[in-house]
Design an enzyme around this catalytic site. Structure first.
Site, short mmCIF file in Angstrom:
data_model
loop_
_atom_site.label_atom_id
_atom_site.label_comp_id
_atom_site.label_asym_id
_atom_site.label_seq_id
_atom_site.Cartn_x
_atom_site.Cartn_y
_atom_site.Cartn_z
N GLN A 84 -25.95 18.96 -22.08
CA GLN A 84 -24.63 18.58 -22.58
C GLN A 84 -23.70 18.11 -21.46
O GLN A 84 -23.92 18.36 -20.28
CB GLN A 84 -23.98 19.76 -23.29
CG GLN A 84 -24.58 20.07 -24.65
CD GLN A 84 -23.74 21.09 -25.39
OE1 GLN A 84 -24.11 22.24 -25.48
NE2 GLN A 84 -22.59 20.65 -25.90
N HIS A 85 -22.64 17.42 -21.86
CA HIS A 85 -21.45 17.14 -21.05
C HIS A 85 -21.60 16.07 -19.98
O HIS A 85 -20.60 15.59 -19.44
CB HIS A 85 -20.93 18.41 -20.35
CG HIS A 85 -20.79 19.60 -21.22
ND1 HIS A 85 -20.02 19.59 -22.36
CD2 HIS A 85 -21.31 20.85 -21.12
CE1 HIS A 85 -20.08 20.79 -22.93
NE2 HIS A 85 -20.85 21.56 -22.20
N ASP A 247 -28.63 20.12 -25.86
CA ASP A 247 -29.76 21.05 -25.78
C ASP A 247 -29.50 22.36 -26.52
O ASP A 247 -30.41 22.95 -27.10
CB ASP A 247 -30.17 21.31 -24.33
CG ASP A 247 -29.01 21.71 -23.43
OD1 ASP A 247 -27.86 21.84 -23.91
OD2 ASP A 247 -29.24 21.88 -22.22
#
Length: 493
Positions: A84-85, A247
Site C-alpha cells: 500500500q501507499h 496487500d
C-alpha cells in the site's frame, strides 16, 4: 485457472490456482531491491516490480505445468495485490518521473505534519476524510516530491499506487479501487470518492480528474490483458484482470476475513492487524486506519513498522538464523529477566513516532545474554501488535479468532506467544500466500465464478495443526511484561 500476484516490499509472489482441483498448483517468487537512507528514505524503482512479476509468474507457470490439467491457455483471470501507499508518478509517455517512495518511507514526516496543520488539525482531517493521514500514506510523498522536484512535478500525468501500476502494465487501463485508494490520504473513505479539497492543496497545478485513476468497486473487472502480455505468458487474449487491491485488503480476502468477528494479523517486515466491518466506523481512535476493504466493505487496520525486520536486526548482530533465534528465545523466561525492547528501528506508525529510535532497556550484568535478548526482541514485536489489538478492543471491535499470515507465522513458538499475549485463539491458513490467494479469488469473483463468500469457503482452509490457545498462566506473565513495555513506551508517547 486463475493467477494471484502479491507485490510486496521484499519481493513479488505469484500463484496459479486450479479452480477445478481447488488447490494451488504453482508458486513463484522474485526478490526486490530496496533503496534506503538513514533519513528514513525507502524507495524502489517501479520497473523492478514488473521484472519481478514476470520472473515470479514464469516460475509459477513452470511449476504448474507439472499438473496434467494445466495449460497457460486455460488461465481465465488475474488479481493483483500490492504494497500500500507507494507513490508512482508517470509522465506523458508513461515513464516514471521518480522512484516510488514506499509505505515504510518516513522521510516525509515533516510534510505530513504540515499537511495536517494546513487542513486544520487531526480532527478536521478526520472530518474531511474519515481517516487520519499518517506519514507513510501517499499524500505526504506527493507534497515532498512537489517541494523537491517542482519541474518534474509539473510533468505528472498519472498518479498511481503500486498495484494500480501493475494493473496498468497488464491492461493499459488507468483505474483503482476503494481499498487501496483509502490509504492515499486524499480519499474520503466514507463517501468513497477522491477528496478534491485535499488534493488541491497537495497539487494545485494538477487536474485531479485527469491525473488520478478512475474508481471502481471491488467486484468489477478492469479489462482484459494486452495482446503482448498474452504472448509473453502464453495466455489467451480474453484473460480478465480484477481490480485487485492493497496487500492488506487482499490478505483479508485470502484469509476469509470478509465478515465480522475475524481478525487477520500479518507478521511480515511490518505487522498489520485488521478486521472487516459492514459499515464505516466513525468513532475509531485516530491510530486505527478506517480503510475500505476490497470487497465493498470497510477494513479498520493498525500497522506497526517493526516485526520480522526487528528480529532480523538482532539476527544480523548475533550472526544467527531464524531457527537459532527461536531456540535461544525459548531458553529465556517470559519477560526476558527484566529486559524490554522498544523495537522502533524504522520509526513507528502506531503510536505515531516516525522519528523515534529503538531502545534496549533494563540491562544489567546478570541478564545481558543472547537468550534474553532474543526473547525480548520477539516479545517486543508482539507487544507492538498487542498495542494495536487494545485499540481495537477499546473501539468495540470484537474478534473470536486471529488468523496469522506472513513469514513470522511459521514459528510455533511465536504463534503460542501471540496467543498468550493477545489472550486469543490463533490459527494459520493451509495456503501461506494469503494476499496472492486473495487476488486469485477476487479475480474469480470478478469473472462470475460465484459469490465471494462461497469462493472463500471453497478455497480457503484453516491449518488445524497450527492452532494455538492461550495458556492462562502464561497470559498473566506476559501481561506483566507488557505493562512494563507500556511504562517505557509512555516516556515517548
Amino acid at each position: 485457472m486463475y493467477i494471484g500476484i502479491d507485490c510486496g516490499t521484499q519481493g513479488t509472489k505469484a500463484i496459479v490456482l486450479d479452480s477445478v482441483q481447488k488447490k494451488v498448483i504453482g508458486v513463484g517468487y522474485a526478490k526486490h531491491e530496496l533503496i534506503t537512507q538513514s533519513n528514513g528514505r525507502r524507495e524502489q524503482q517501479p520497473n523492478w516490480w514488473i521484472e519481478a512479476l514476470q520472473q515470479a509468474l514464469q516460475i509459477a507457470l513452470k511449476q504448474a505445468k507439472n499438473s496434467p490439467h494445466f495449460s497457460p491457455n486455460l488461465v481465465k483471470g488475474i488479481g493483483i495485490s500490492g504494497q500500500q501507499h507507494g507513490l508512482v508518478m508517470l509522465d506523458k509517455n508513461d515513464r516514471p518521473l521518480y522512484k516510488a517512495k514506499l509505505w515504510c518511507d518516513t522521510e516525509t514526516a515533516t510534510e505530513n505534519d504540515i499537511l495536517i496543520e494546513k487542513l486544520g488539525g487531526q480532527t478536521a482531517v478526520f472530518e474531511k476524510l474519515g481517516i487520519i493521514c499518517q506519514t507513510g500514506y501517499t499524500a505526504s510523498k506527493l507534497s515532498w516530491f512537489r517541494q523537491n522536484y517542482p519541474d518534474k512535478f509539473a510533468n505528472i500525468r498519472k498518479i498511481m499506487l503500486p498495484h494500480d501500476y501493475l494493473n496498468y502494465w497488464l491492461t493499459g487501463k488507468f483505474c483503482t479501487e476503494f481499498g487501496d485508494a483509502s490509504g492515499s490520504g486524499y480519499f474520503d473513505v466514507v463517501k468513497r470518492e477522491w477528496k478534491r479539497e485535499v488534493f488541491k492543496y497537495l497539487a494545485p497545478e494538477l487536474n485531479m480528474d485527469e491525473v488520478l485513476p478512475k474508481l471502481l468497486s471491488a467486484e468489477q473487472k478492469i479489462g482484459v490483458i494486452k495482446p503482448e502480455i498474452a504472448t509473453l505468458f502464453g495466455f489467451n487474449e480474453n484473460v480478465i484482470v480484477s481490480t485487485g487491491g492493497g496487500d492488506n485488503m487482499m490478505g483479508a480476502i485470502g484469509t476469509g476475513n470478509i465478515r465480522e468477528g475475524i481478525a487477520t494479523m500479518s507478521l511480515g517486515t511490518s505487522g498489520t492487524l485488521y478486521a472487516y466491518t459492514q459499515k464505516p466506523l466513525l468513532n475509531l481512535p485516530p491510530m486505527i486506519a478506517n480503510f475500505c476493504s476490497s470487497n465493498n466493505g470497510w477494513l479498520p487496520l493498525v500497522c506497526v513498522m517493526n516485526i520480522t525486520s526487528s528480529n532480523k536486526q538482532l539476527m544480523n548482530l548475533l550472526n544467527i538464523d531464524i531457527e537459532e533465534l527461536n531456540q535461544l528465545a525459548q531458553q529465556a523466561p517470559i519477560g526476558a529477566n527484566g529486559i524490554t525492547i522498544l523495537p522502533f528501528f524504522n520509526g513507528e506508525r502506531v503510536p505515531p513516532l516516525p522519528n523515534t529510535k529503538a531502545s534496549i532497556l533494563g540491562l544489567d550484568s546478570s541478564n545481558f545474554t543472547r537468550e534474553n535478548l532474543c526473547r525480548a526482541m520477539m516479545e517486543s514485536a508482539t507487544f507492538t501488535l498487542r498495542y494495536g489489538l487494545d485499540l481495537f478492543r477499546q473501539a468495540g471491535l470484537k474478534t473470536s479468532q486471529i488468523r496469522l499470515i506472513g513469514g513470522g507465522a511459521k514459528s510455533s513458538f511465536w504463534r503460542q506467544m501471540i496467543a498468550d499475549v493477545m489472550n486469543s485463539e490463533v490459527v494459520c491458513l493451509q495456503e501461506e500466500e494469503a494476499a496472492a490467494l486473495g487476488g486469485a479469488i477476487q479475480a474469480m469473483w470478478a469473472n462470475g465464478e460465484g459469490e465471494l463468500e462461497f469462493l472463500c469457503e471453497t478455497f480457503i482452509h484453516l491449518d488445524e495443526n497450527s492452532k494455538a490457545y492461550p495458556n492462562l498462566s502464561q497470559v498473566k506473565n506476559y501481561q506483566n511484561a507488557y505493562e512494563r513495555y507500556l511504562t517505557h513506551l509512555s516516556q515517548l508517547y
